[in-house]
Design an enzyme around this catalytic site. Structure first.
Site, mmCIF file in Angstrom:
data_model
loop_
_atom_site.group_PDB
_atom_site.id
_atom_site.type_symbol
_atom_site.label_atom_id
_atom_site.label_comp_id
_atom_site.label_asym_id
_atom_site.label_seq_id
_atom_site.Cartn_x
_atom_site.Cartn_y
_atom_site.Cartn_z
ATOM 1 N N ASP A 223 37.696 37.402 49.497
ATOM 2 C CA ASP A 223 36.808 37.008 48.395
ATOM 3 C C ASP A 223 37.620 37.007 47.101
ATOM 4 O O ASP A 223 38.827 36.785 47.145
ATOM 5 C CB ASP A 223 35.589 37.954 48.352
ATOM 6 N N HIS A 246 39.633 34.167 46.642
ATOM 7 C CA HIS A 246 38.876 33.205 45.857
ATOM 8 C C HIS A 246 39.297 33.189 44.400
ATOM 9 O O HIS A 246 38.528 32.823 43.524
ATOM 10 C CB HIS A 246 37.366 33.485 45.971
#
Ligand code: NAG
Ligand code: NAG
Ligand code: NAG
Ligand code: NAG
Ligand code: NAG
Ligand code: NAG
Length: 399
Positions: A223, A246
Protein backbone atom coordinates in the site's frame (compact mmCIF):
# COMPACT_ATOMS: atom_id res chain seq x y z
CA UNK A 1 59.70 3.05 43.58
CA UNK A 2 57.46 2.69 46.64
CA UNK A 3 55.45 5.67 45.54
CA UNK A 4 54.93 4.15 42.10
CA UNK A 5 53.67 0.80 43.40
CA UNK A 6 51.25 2.50 45.79
CA UNK A 7 49.80 4.55 42.97
CA UNK A 8 49.49 1.37 40.84
CA UNK A 9 47.50 -0.28 43.65
CA UNK A 10 45.33 2.75 44.03
CA UNK A 11 44.66 2.76 40.32
CA UNK A 12 43.61 -0.89 40.22
CA UNK A 13 41.38 -0.45 43.29
CA UNK A 14 39.85 2.59 41.67
CA UNK A 15 39.18 0.73 38.45
CA UNK A 16 37.53 -2.15 40.32
CA UNK A 17 35.34 0.33 42.19
CA UNK A 18 34.45 2.02 38.95
CA UNK A 19 33.37 -1.19 37.22
CA UNK A 20 31.31 -2.16 40.28
CA UNK A 21 29.63 1.22 40.12
CA UNK A 22 28.74 0.83 36.45
CA UNK A 23 27.34 -2.63 37.14
CA UNK A 24 25.12 -1.33 39.91
CA UNK A 25 23.99 1.67 37.90
CA UNK A 26 24.01 0.17 34.42
CA UNK A 27 21.32 1.90 32.48
CA UNK A 28 20.65 -1.21 30.36
CA UNK A 29 17.66 -3.26 31.46
CA UNK A 30 18.19 -6.54 29.63
CA UNK A 31 14.99 -8.52 28.95
CA UNK A 32 16.85 -11.82 29.35
CA UNK A 33 17.65 -10.80 32.96
CA UNK A 34 13.88 -10.58 33.46
CA UNK A 35 13.24 -14.09 32.16
CA UNK A 36 12.95 -13.63 28.38
CA UNK A 37 14.05 -16.84 26.63
CA UNK A 38 14.26 -15.80 22.99
CA UNK A 39 13.66 -19.20 21.43
CA UNK A 40 10.85 -17.87 19.18
CA UNK A 41 8.40 -20.20 20.98
CA UNK A 42 8.21 -19.22 24.65
CA UNK A 43 6.08 -16.20 25.41
CA UNK A 44 8.46 -13.39 26.39
CA UNK A 45 5.78 -10.72 26.89
CA UNK A 46 5.85 -10.76 30.71
CA UNK A 47 9.62 -10.34 30.79
CA UNK A 48 9.43 -7.38 28.37
CA UNK A 49 6.76 -5.66 30.46
CA UNK A 50 8.62 -6.22 33.74
CA UNK A 51 11.82 -4.81 32.26
CA UNK A 52 9.89 -1.88 30.79
CA UNK A 53 8.40 -1.03 34.21
CA UNK A 54 11.93 -0.72 35.60
CA UNK A 55 13.16 1.28 32.61
CA UNK A 56 10.21 3.63 32.73
CA UNK A 57 10.43 4.09 36.49
CA UNK A 58 14.19 4.60 36.50
CA UNK A 59 15.61 7.97 37.47
CA UNK A 60 18.95 7.20 35.79
CA UNK A 61 19.91 9.28 32.79
CA UNK A 62 18.68 7.53 29.60
CA UNK A 63 17.72 4.11 30.97
CA UNK A 64 17.48 1.57 28.18
CA UNK A 65 15.37 -1.50 27.45
CA UNK A 66 17.84 -3.93 25.90
CA UNK A 67 16.68 -6.74 23.64
CA UNK A 68 19.95 -8.57 23.13
CA UNK A 69 21.28 -10.10 19.95
CA UNK A 70 21.31 -13.63 18.64
CA UNK A 71 17.78 -14.53 19.69
CA UNK A 72 14.20 -14.24 18.50
CA UNK A 73 11.69 -13.17 21.12
CA UNK A 74 8.00 -14.06 20.88
CA UNK A 75 5.77 -11.17 21.86
CA UNK A 76 1.99 -10.87 22.36
CA UNK A 77 0.22 -7.60 21.63
CA UNK A 78 2.04 -5.42 24.16
CA UNK A 79 1.76 -1.84 25.39
CA UNK A 80 4.75 0.13 26.62
CA UNK A 81 3.12 2.91 28.58
CA UNK A 82 4.58 6.25 29.61
CA UNK A 83 5.05 8.81 30.87
CA UNK A 84 8.42 7.69 32.20
CA UNK A 85 10.69 9.29 34.79
CA UNK A 86 13.49 9.97 32.26
CA UNK A 87 14.00 9.96 28.52
CA UNK A 88 14.17 6.27 27.65
CA UNK A 89 15.93 4.20 25.02
CA UNK A 90 14.99 0.88 23.47
CA UNK A 91 17.70 -1.19 21.80
CA UNK A 92 16.25 -3.86 19.57
CA UNK A 93 19.35 -5.87 18.71
CA UNK A 94 17.69 -9.30 18.56
CA UNK A 95 14.60 -10.13 16.49
CA UNK A 96 11.01 -10.00 17.68
CA UNK A 97 8.25 -12.18 16.29
CA UNK A 98 4.51 -11.77 16.91
CA UNK A 99 2.25 -14.30 18.56
CA UNK A 100 0.48 -16.35 15.90
CA UNK A 101 -2.73 -14.88 14.50
CA UNK A 102 -4.63 -17.82 15.99
CA UNK A 103 -3.30 -17.22 19.53
CA UNK A 104 -6.27 -16.48 21.87
CA UNK A 105 -4.53 -13.34 23.14
CA UNK A 106 -5.54 -11.40 20.00
CA UNK A 107 -9.23 -12.07 20.69
CA UNK A 108 -8.86 -11.49 24.42
CA UNK A 109 -7.18 -8.11 24.05
CA UNK A 110 -9.04 -7.02 20.89
CA UNK A 111 -5.79 -5.27 20.08
CA UNK A 112 -5.46 -3.47 16.75
CA UNK A 113 -1.74 -3.01 17.32
CA UNK A 114 1.05 -5.47 18.03
CA UNK A 115 3.56 -3.16 19.77
CA UNK A 116 2.35 0.15 21.23
CA UNK A 117 4.32 2.98 22.77
CA UNK A 118 2.03 5.42 24.48
CA UNK A 119 2.87 8.85 25.94
CA UNK A 120 6.59 8.20 26.10
CA UNK A 121 8.67 11.38 25.94
CA UNK A 122 12.21 11.34 24.54
CA UNK A 123 11.87 7.77 23.24
CA UNK A 124 14.99 6.64 21.39
CA UNK A 125 14.58 3.34 19.55
CA UNK A 126 17.70 2.02 17.87
CA UNK A 127 17.56 -1.31 16.15
CA UNK A 128 19.62 -3.89 14.33
CA UNK A 129 17.04 -6.65 14.63
CA UNK A 130 13.76 -7.02 12.87
CA UNK A 131 10.09 -7.14 13.76
CA UNK A 132 8.17 -9.94 12.08
CA UNK A 133 4.40 -9.62 12.47
CA UNK A 134 3.77 -12.84 10.51
CA UNK A 135 1.31 -10.98 8.34
CA UNK A 136 0.79 -13.67 5.70
CA UNK A 137 -1.42 -15.66 8.08
CA UNK A 138 -3.51 -12.54 8.77
CA UNK A 139 -3.86 -11.61 5.09
CA UNK A 140 -5.20 -15.09 4.40
CA UNK A 141 -7.43 -15.33 7.50
CA UNK A 142 -8.95 -11.89 6.95
CA UNK A 143 -9.42 -12.09 3.20
CA UNK A 144 -12.89 -13.58 3.47
CA UNK A 145 -13.94 -12.68 6.98
CA UNK A 146 -16.02 -9.57 7.73
CA UNK A 147 -14.88 -7.51 10.71
CA UNK A 148 -11.48 -9.17 10.87
CA UNK A 149 -9.07 -6.51 12.09
CA UNK A 150 -5.44 -6.97 11.14
CA UNK A 151 -3.05 -5.30 13.62
CA UNK A 152 -0.53 -2.55 12.92
CA UNK A 153 3.02 -3.68 13.73
CA UNK A 154 4.18 -0.70 15.81
CA UNK A 155 2.23 2.35 16.90
CA UNK A 156 3.35 5.38 18.81
CA UNK A 157 0.75 7.71 20.31
CA UNK A 158 1.25 10.97 22.15
CA UNK A 159 5.03 10.97 21.95
CA UNK A 160 7.38 13.92 21.76
CA UNK A 161 11.06 14.23 20.86
CA UNK A 162 11.41 10.70 19.62
CA UNK A 163 13.75 8.92 17.27
CA UNK A 164 13.73 5.55 15.58
CA UNK A 165 16.82 4.37 13.77
CA UNK A 166 17.76 1.21 11.92
CA UNK A 167 14.52 -0.71 12.41
CA UNK A 168 13.44 -3.43 9.98
CA UNK A 169 9.83 -4.57 9.84
CA UNK A 170 8.71 -7.42 7.62
CA UNK A 171 5.27 -8.71 6.64
CA UNK A 172 3.14 -6.43 8.74
CA UNK A 173 -0.46 -7.60 9.05
CA UNK A 174 -1.56 -3.99 8.41
CA UNK A 175 0.55 -0.77 8.70
CA UNK A 176 4.21 -1.17 9.60
CA UNK A 177 4.48 1.97 11.76
CA UNK A 178 1.65 4.31 12.75
CA UNK A 179 2.36 7.61 14.43
CA UNK A 180 -0.38 9.74 15.91
CA UNK A 181 -0.49 12.70 18.24
CA UNK A 182 3.30 12.96 18.15
CA UNK A 183 5.65 15.86 17.63
CA UNK A 184 9.36 16.39 16.97
CA UNK A 185 10.45 13.00 15.71
CA UNK A 186 13.17 11.65 13.44
CA UNK A 187 12.89 8.25 11.81
CA UNK A 188 15.90 7.12 9.82
CA UNK A 189 17.44 4.09 8.11
CA UNK A 190 14.19 2.15 8.33
CA UNK A 191 13.42 -0.87 6.15
CA UNK A 192 9.90 -2.15 5.52
CA UNK A 193 9.09 -5.14 3.36
CA UNK A 194 5.81 -6.76 2.46
CA UNK A 195 4.70 -8.19 -0.89
CA UNK A 196 3.16 -5.95 -3.53
CA UNK A 197 -0.22 -7.69 -3.22
CA UNK A 198 -0.42 -7.67 0.60
CA UNK A 199 -3.50 -5.71 1.80
CA UNK A 200 -3.16 -2.25 3.46
CA UNK A 201 0.43 -2.79 4.50
CA UNK A 202 1.24 0.95 4.60
CA UNK A 203 4.83 1.75 5.54
CA UNK A 204 4.50 4.86 7.69
CA UNK A 205 1.08 6.20 8.50
CA UNK A 206 1.20 9.59 10.19
CA UNK A 207 -1.76 11.47 11.64
CA UNK A 208 -2.30 14.47 13.94
CA UNK A 209 1.46 14.91 14.24
CA UNK A 210 3.93 17.65 13.46
CA UNK A 211 7.65 18.29 12.99
CA UNK A 212 8.47 14.77 11.85
CA UNK A 213 11.42 13.82 9.64
CA UNK A 214 11.73 10.56 7.73
CA UNK A 215 15.19 10.01 6.29
CA UNK A 216 17.13 7.47 4.23
CA UNK A 217 14.73 4.57 4.31
CA UNK A 218 13.78 1.71 2.05
CA UNK A 219 10.10 0.92 1.82
CA UNK A 220 8.49 -1.85 -0.20
CA UNK A 221 4.89 -2.67 0.69
CA UNK A 222 1.45 -3.46 -0.69
CA UNK A 223 0.00 0.00 0.00
CA UNK A 224 1.25 3.57 0.57
CA UNK A 225 4.96 3.71 1.37
CA UNK A 226 4.09 6.75 3.47
CA UNK A 227 0.64 8.20 4.12
CA UNK A 228 0.24 11.58 5.82
CA UNK A 229 -3.19 12.09 7.28
CA UNK A 230 -5.56 14.28 9.25
CA UNK A 231 -4.09 17.35 10.97
CA UNK A 232 -0.39 16.89 10.29
CA UNK A 233 2.15 19.59 9.52
CA UNK A 234 5.87 20.16 9.07
CA UNK A 235 6.65 16.68 7.83
CA UNK A 236 9.89 16.28 5.82
CA UNK A 237 10.64 13.13 3.88
CA UNK A 238 14.03 12.74 2.21
CA UNK A 239 16.08 9.89 0.80
CA UNK A 240 13.24 7.37 0.73
CA UNK A 241 13.22 4.59 -1.84
CA UNK A 242 9.61 3.50 -2.35
CA UNK A 243 8.53 0.40 -4.26
CA UNK A 244 6.63 -1.76 -4.60
CA UNK A 245 3.77 0.22 -3.12
CA UNK A 246 1.34 3.04 -3.76
CA UNK A 247 3.75 5.94 -3.50
CA UNK A 248 4.02 8.72 -0.94
CA UNK A 249 0.56 10.10 -0.23
CA UNK A 250 -0.95 13.06 1.49
CA UNK A 251 -4.30 11.54 2.49
CA UNK A 252 -6.71 10.16 2.06
CA UNK A 253 -8.28 13.21 3.71
CA UNK A 254 -11.84 14.25 4.44
CA UNK A 255 -13.52 10.89 4.75
CA UNK A 256 -17.11 11.06 6.12
CA UNK A 257 -17.15 14.85 5.93
CA UNK A 258 -14.18 15.20 8.28
CA UNK A 259 -12.46 18.57 8.59
CA UNK A 260 -8.71 18.42 8.13
CA UNK A 261 -5.72 20.78 8.27
CA UNK A 262 -2.56 19.53 6.61
CA UNK A 263 0.34 21.79 5.66
CA UNK A 264 4.10 22.07 5.14
CA UNK A 265 4.72 18.57 3.82
CA UNK A 266 7.99 18.32 1.89
CA UNK A 267 9.16 15.25 0.00
CA UNK A 268 12.64 15.47 -1.50
CA UNK A 269 15.29 13.24 -3.07
CA UNK A 270 13.11 10.13 -3.15
CA UNK A 271 12.50 7.41 -5.73
CA UNK A 272 9.46 5.51 -6.90
CA UNK A 273 10.39 2.12 -8.32
CA UNK A 274 7.57 0.11 -9.91
CA UNK A 275 4.88 1.83 -7.85
CA UNK A 276 1.19 2.37 -8.52
CA UNK A 277 0.99 6.15 -7.99
CA UNK A 278 3.91 8.24 -6.81
CA UNK A 279 3.64 11.81 -5.58
CA UNK A 280 0.00 11.78 -4.57
CA UNK A 281 -2.64 13.87 -2.81
CA UNK A 282 -6.01 12.16 -2.31
CA UNK A 283 -9.17 13.52 -0.72
CA UNK A 284 -12.71 12.23 -0.37
CA UNK A 285 -15.65 14.26 -1.57
CA UNK A 286 -17.56 16.00 1.20
CA UNK A 287 -14.50 16.79 3.34
CA UNK A 288 -13.62 20.22 4.74
CA UNK A 289 -10.47 22.15 5.62
CA UNK A 290 -7.26 22.27 3.64
CA UNK A 291 -4.09 20.58 2.42
CA UNK A 292 -1.54 23.21 1.41
CA UNK A 293 2.17 24.07 1.14
CA UNK A 294 3.13 20.65 -0.13
CA UNK A 295 6.17 19.91 -2.29
CA UNK A 296 7.56 16.91 -4.13
CA UNK A 297 11.07 17.63 -5.46
CA UNK A 298 13.98 15.72 -6.99
CA UNK A 299 12.19 12.46 -7.52
CA UNK A 300 13.36 9.55 -9.66
CA UNK A 301 10.57 7.48 -11.22
CA UNK A 302 11.09 4.01 -12.69
CA UNK A 303 8.23 2.06 -14.25
CA UNK A 304 5.51 3.59 -12.07
CA UNK A 305 1.96 4.50 -12.94
CA UNK A 306 0.39 7.85 -11.98
CA UNK A 307 3.68 9.37 -10.76
CA UNK A 308 2.08 12.79 -10.23
CA UNK A 309 -1.49 12.77 -9.04
CA UNK A 310 -4.01 14.93 -7.22
CA UNK A 311 -7.36 13.18 -6.82
CA UNK A 312 -10.20 14.98 -5.09
CA UNK A 313 -12.59 12.22 -6.07
CA UNK A 314 -10.83 9.52 -4.09
CA UNK A 315 -13.16 6.53 -3.86
CA UNK A 316 -11.32 3.25 -3.41
CA UNK A 317 -14.33 1.00 -3.01
CA UNK A 318 -17.78 1.17 -4.53
CA UNK A 319 -19.46 4.28 -5.88
CA UNK A 320 -19.13 7.53 -3.95
CA UNK A 321 -21.89 10.06 -4.23
CA UNK A 322 -21.01 13.52 -5.54
CA UNK A 323 -20.96 16.14 -2.82
CA UNK A 324 -20.65 19.89 -2.65
CA UNK A 325 -17.74 20.36 -0.23
CA UNK A 326 -14.12 19.32 -0.56
CA UNK A 327 -10.77 19.70 1.17
CA UNK A 328 -9.15 22.77 -0.46
CA UNK A 329 -5.80 21.90 -2.04
CA UNK A 330 -3.39 24.80 -2.68
CA UNK A 331 0.26 25.78 -2.97
CA UNK A 332 1.55 22.46 -4.27
CA UNK A 333 4.85 22.11 -6.09
CA UNK A 334 5.95 19.18 -8.24
CA UNK A 335 9.52 19.93 -9.34
CA UNK A 336 12.31 17.85 -10.80
CA UNK A 337 10.44 14.60 -11.32
CA UNK A 338 12.15 12.40 -13.91
CA UNK A 339 12.14 8.89 -15.27
CA UNK A 340 9.92 6.31 -16.90
CA UNK A 341 6.23 5.52 -16.51
CA UNK A 342 4.40 2.24 -17.02
CA UNK A 343 1.51 3.75 -18.97
CA UNK A 344 1.05 7.11 -20.70
CA UNK A 345 -0.56 9.30 -18.08
CA UNK A 346 2.24 11.32 -16.52
CA UNK A 347 0.27 13.94 -14.64
CA UNK A 348 -3.28 13.76 -13.36
CA UNK A 349 -4.74 16.75 -11.52
CA UNK A 350 -8.33 15.79 -10.89
CA UNK A 351 -9.74 18.58 -8.73
CA UNK A 352 -13.21 19.11 -7.36
CA UNK A 353 -15.70 21.00 -9.50
CA UNK A 354 -16.85 22.79 -6.35
CA UNK A 355 -13.49 23.64 -4.73
CA UNK A 356 -10.70 24.12 -7.28
CA UNK A 357 -7.04 23.35 -6.60
CA UNK A 358 -5.08 26.60 -6.64
CA UNK A 359 -1.46 27.63 -7.14
CA UNK A 360 -0.26 24.27 -8.43
CA UNK A 361 3.30 24.57 -9.74
CA UNK A 362 4.58 21.91 -12.14
CA UNK A 363 8.22 22.37 -13.07
CA UNK A 364 11.07 20.52 -14.66
CA UNK A 365 9.22 17.26 -15.35
CA UNK A 366 10.68 14.65 -17.69
CA UNK A 367 8.67 11.43 -17.80
CA UNK A 368 8.79 8.97 -20.70
CA UNK A 369 6.25 6.26 -21.32
CA UNK A 370 7.50 2.66 -21.45
CA UNK A 371 4.68 1.82 -23.86
CA UNK A 372 6.29 1.96 -27.28
CA UNK A 373 5.02 4.70 -29.60
CA UNK A 374 2.97 6.28 -26.81
CA UNK A 375 3.69 9.76 -25.59
CA UNK A 376 3.29 10.74 -21.97
CA UNK A 377 0.42 13.19 -21.40
CA UNK A 378 -1.28 15.20 -18.68
CA UNK A 379 -4.88 15.67 -17.68
CA UNK A 380 -6.50 18.19 -15.36
CA UNK A 381 -9.90 19.26 -14.14
CA UNK A 382 -10.36 22.52 -12.32
CA UNK A 383 -6.66 22.88 -11.41
CA UNK A 384 -5.20 26.41 -11.37
CA UNK A 385 -1.49 27.09 -11.54
CA UNK A 386 1.42 27.12 -13.94
CA UNK A 387 3.97 24.82 -15.48
CA UNK A 388 7.39 25.21 -17.02
CA UNK A 389 10.35 23.19 -18.26
CA UNK A 390 8.47 19.93 -18.81
CA UNK A 391 9.05 17.54 -21.70
CA UNK A 392 5.31 17.44 -22.31
CA UNK A 393 3.52 20.69 -21.58
CA UNK A 394 0.85 20.70 -18.91
CA UNK A 395 -1.57 22.73 -21.01
CA UNK A 396 -4.60 21.75 -19.02
CA UNK A 397 -3.71 23.94 -16.03
CA UNK A 398 -6.03 26.97 -15.69
CA UNK A 399 -4.57 30.44 -15.17
C1 NAG B 1 19.91 6.86 20.88
O1 NAG B 1 20.46 5.57 21.13
C2 NAG B 1 21.62 5.30 20.34
C3 NAG B 1 22.04 3.85 20.58
O2 NAG B 1 22.03 3.52 21.93
C4 NAG B 1 22.72 6.29 20.70
O3 NAG B 1 23.85 6.05 19.91
C5 NAG B 1 22.22 7.71 20.46
O4 NAG B 1 23.17 8.64 20.88
C6 NAG B 1 20.92 7.95 21.22
N1 NAG B 1 20.40 9.27 20.85
C7 NAG B 1 19.97 10.14 21.75
C8 NAG B 1 19.47 11.44 21.24
O5 NAG B 1 19.98 9.90 22.95
C1 NAG C 1 -8.56 14.65 13.12
O1 NAG C 1 -7.80 15.44 14.02
C2 NAG C 1 -8.53 16.08 15.05
C3 NAG C 1 -7.60 16.81 16.00
O2 NAG C 1 -6.47 17.32 15.43
C4 NAG C 1 -9.29 15.05 15.87
O3 NAG C 1 -10.12 15.74 16.80
C5 NAG C 1 -10.13 14.17 14.97
O4 NAG C 1 -10.73 13.14 15.75
C6 NAG C 1 -9.29 13.54 13.89
N1 NAG C 1 -10.12 12.76 13.00
C7 NAG C 1 -9.86 11.48 12.73
C8 NAG C 1 -10.81 10.80 11.81
O5 NAG C 1 -8.88 10.89 13.16
C1 NAG D 1 11.82 20.73 5.76
O1 NAG D 1 11.80 21.06 4.38
C2 NAG D 1 11.63 22.44 4.13
C3 NAG D 1 11.47 22.64 2.63
O2 NAG D 1 12.36 21.86 1.89
C4 NAG D 1 12.83 23.18 4.70
O3 NAG D 1 12.66 24.57 4.51
C5 NAG D 1 12.94 22.88 6.20
O4 NAG D 1 14.10 23.47 6.71
C6 NAG D 1 13.01 21.39 6.45
N1 NAG D 1 12.99 21.14 7.87
C7 NAG D 1 13.78 20.25 8.46
C8 NAG D 1 13.60 20.08 9.93
O5 NAG D 1 14.59 19.59 7.82
C1 NAG E 1 19.47 11.21 -1.65
O1 NAG E 1 19.05 10.02 -0.98
C2 NAG E 1 19.99 8.97 -1.02
C3 NAG E 1 19.37 7.78 -0.29
O2 NAG E 1 18.26 7.34 -0.97
C4 NAG E 1 21.28 9.39 -0.35
O3 NAG E 1 22.22 8.35 -0.45
C5 NAG E 1 21.80 10.65 -1.03
O4 NAG E 1 22.93 11.10 -0.33
C6 NAG E 1 20.74 11.74 -1.02
N1 NAG E 1 21.22 12.89 -1.79
C7 NAG E 1 21.09 14.14 -1.36
C8 NAG E 1 21.59 15.20 -2.28
O5 NAG E 1 20.58 14.41 -0.29
C1 NAG F 1 7.25 -2.57 -15.40
O1 NAG F 1 6.43 -3.17 -14.39
C2 NAG F 1 5.53 -4.12 -14.89
C3 NAG F 1 4.59 -4.52 -13.78
O2 NAG F 1 5.25 -4.81 -12.61
C4 NAG F 1 6.33 -5.30 -15.44
O3 NAG F 1 5.45 -6.28 -15.96
C5 NAG F 1 7.25 -4.79 -16.56
O4 NAG F 1 8.08 -5.83 -17.01
C6 NAG F 1 8.11 -3.65 -16.06
N1 NAG F 1 8.82 -3.04 -17.20
C7 NAG F 1 10.09 -2.66 -17.12
C8 NAG F 1 10.66 -2.06 -18.37
O5 NAG F 1 10.76 -2.79 -16.12
C1 NAG G 1 -19.61 13.19 -10.11
O1 NAG G 1 -19.02 14.33 -10.73
C2 NAG G 1 -18.00 14.01 -11.67
C3 NAG G 1 -17.37 15.31 -12.13
O2 NAG G 1 -18.33 16.18 -12.62
C4 NAG G 1 -18.61 13.21 -12.81
O3 NAG G 1 -17.60 12.86 -13.71
C5 NAG G 1 -19.27 11.95 -12.25
O4 NAG G 1 -19.93 11.28 -13.27
C6 NAG G 1 -20.25 12.31 -11.13
N1 NAG G 1 -20.67 11.07 -10.49
C7 NAG G 1 -21.93 10.84 -10.13
C8 NAG G 1 -22.18 9.51 -9.43
O5 NAG G 1 -22.84 11.63 -10.30
Amino acid sequence: MICASISMDLLSILSILLSLATLAYSQNFDVTKYGAIGDAKSDDSKAFIKAWKDVCGSTLKNPSLLIPEGKTYLLNPTRFEGPCKSDVAVQIIGNIIAASNTAPVWKETQSKVWITFSKVKGLNISAKGKLDARGADWWKACSNMQGCIRPTTLASHGCSSFRVRGLTSVNSARNHISISGCNHGTLSSITFTAPDESPNTDGFNIATSNNIEILDSNIGTGDDCIAINNDSSYINITGVRCGPGHGISVGSLGKNGEETRVEEIHVKNCSFIGTDNGARIKTWQGGKGYARKISFEDIEVRNSSNPIIIDQYYCPHSVCKNQTSAVWISDVTFRGIRGTIRKEKAIKLHCSEKVACTNILVEDIKLDSLVSNKKAYSSCTNAYGRSSRSTHPVECLLK
